[in-house]
Design an enzyme around this catalytic site. Structure first.
Site, short mmCIF file in Angstrom:
data_model
loop_
_atom_site.label_atom_id
_atom_site.label_comp_id
_atom_site.label_asym_id
_atom_site.label_seq_id
_atom_site.Cartn_x
_atom_site.Cartn_y
_atom_site.Cartn_z
N CYS A 97 0.83 -1.20 0.00
CA CYS A 97 0.00 0.00 0.00
C CYS A 97 0.87 1.25 0.00
O CYS A 97 0.64 2.19 -0.78
CB CYS A 97 -0.93 -0.01 1.21
SG CYS A 97 -2.18 1.29 1.18
N CYS A 98 1.89 1.28 0.86
CA CYS A 98 2.79 2.44 0.90
C CYS A 98 3.55 2.60 -0.41
O CYS A 98 3.81 3.73 -0.85
CB CYS A 98 3.79 2.29 2.06
SG CYS A 98 3.09 2.62 3.69
N CYS A 180 -1.35 8.37 7.39
CA CYS A 180 -2.68 8.04 6.90
C CYS A 180 -3.58 7.64 8.07
O CYS A 180 -3.14 6.97 9.01
CB CYS A 180 -2.60 6.90 5.89
SG CYS A 180 -1.72 7.33 4.36
N CYS A 183 -3.80 4.01 9.47
CA CYS A 183 -2.55 3.43 9.96
C CYS A 183 -1.91 4.23 11.08
O CYS A 183 -0.73 4.03 11.40
CB CYS A 183 -1.56 3.28 8.81
SG CYS A 183 -2.16 2.30 7.43
N CYS A 206 7.33 3.96 6.32
CA CYS A 206 6.56 3.77 5.10
C CYS A 206 7.44 3.27 3.96
O CYS A 206 6.97 2.69 2.99
CB CYS A 206 5.86 5.06 4.69
SG CYS A 206 6.99 6.41 4.25
#
EC number: 1.8.4.10
Length: 211
Positions: A97-98, A180, A183, A206
């Site tokens: 995702c990062c 985010c 998270c 990240c």
């Protein structure tokens, strides 16, 4: 200020500040505006940030109208990401995702520059204790400049208070490090400042600042 003056003299138009709009980011924006009030500032807009962060960005844009504040967005929308990888990718594969929402967009945003500025501080976490003012960034093949490496959290907040700068109200609710929304959790006083990032997982960065 000496580091920033050197950086903008050395790289001129080929330097950008990648800002997360945390407390360190607000301090650096104010310092940078005193050196180059038309500097380029990039925010990695993952589409998953707290509403408070987006509101702060608008406030900063109004306060520093000549700065070039750009919202850098990933090529993959959240809808596409869900379609390809499933819902809430940040839970079961946060590294991917990062990579999609932060690392790849920053790599593209740095294409036309030689250096970038970061708000890393040595006291933020063990992974940042050896950061220098000027660093060779192997990940992005750039020079990474970190003017605040010796600043403490108290230094940051004192500067904000003395200069009456806007800042994210989440800092007053136990969030020293804000990323985010899915998270990021608040931390207790005896935890390190990044303990709320990806809480409960082995992940502590990240990936922007890892080789």
């Amino acid at each position: 200020m000496d580091i920033l003056k050197w950086a903008f003299h050395e790289y001129r138009e080929e330097i950008v500040y990648a800002c997360s709009f945390g407390a360190e980011g607000i301090v650096l924006i104010d310092l940078i505006s005193k050196v180059n009030n038309e500097a380029k500032i990039n925010f990695l807009d993952t589409g998953l940030h707290f509403q408070e962060t987006y509101e702060l960005i608008e406030e900063v844009k109004n306060r520093y109208p000549s700065l070039q504040i750009n919202m850098v967005q990933p090529k993959t929308s959240l809808e596409e990401q869900t379609k390809w990888y499933g819902d809430k990718l940040w839970i079961y594969n946060p590294n991917l995702c990062c990579n999609i929402r932060k690392i790849a967009p920053l790599k593209e945003a740095l294409t036309d520059v030689k250096a970038w500025i970061s708000g890393l501080r040595r006291d933020q976490s063990p992974t940042r204790r050896n950061i220098q003012y000027i660093n060779k960034d192997s990940k992005f093949q750039k020079i990474k400049i970190c003017p605040l490496i010796h600043w403490t959290w108290d230094d940051i907040m004192s500067y904000i208070e003395l200069n009456k700068l806007p800042y994210n109200p989440l800092h007053e609710k136990g969030y020293p490090s804000i990323g985010c929304a899915p998270c990021t959790l608040p931390v207790s006083e005896n935890e390190d400042q990044r303990a709320g990032r990806w809480a409960g997982q082995a992940k502590i960065e990240c990936g922007l600042h890892q080789k």
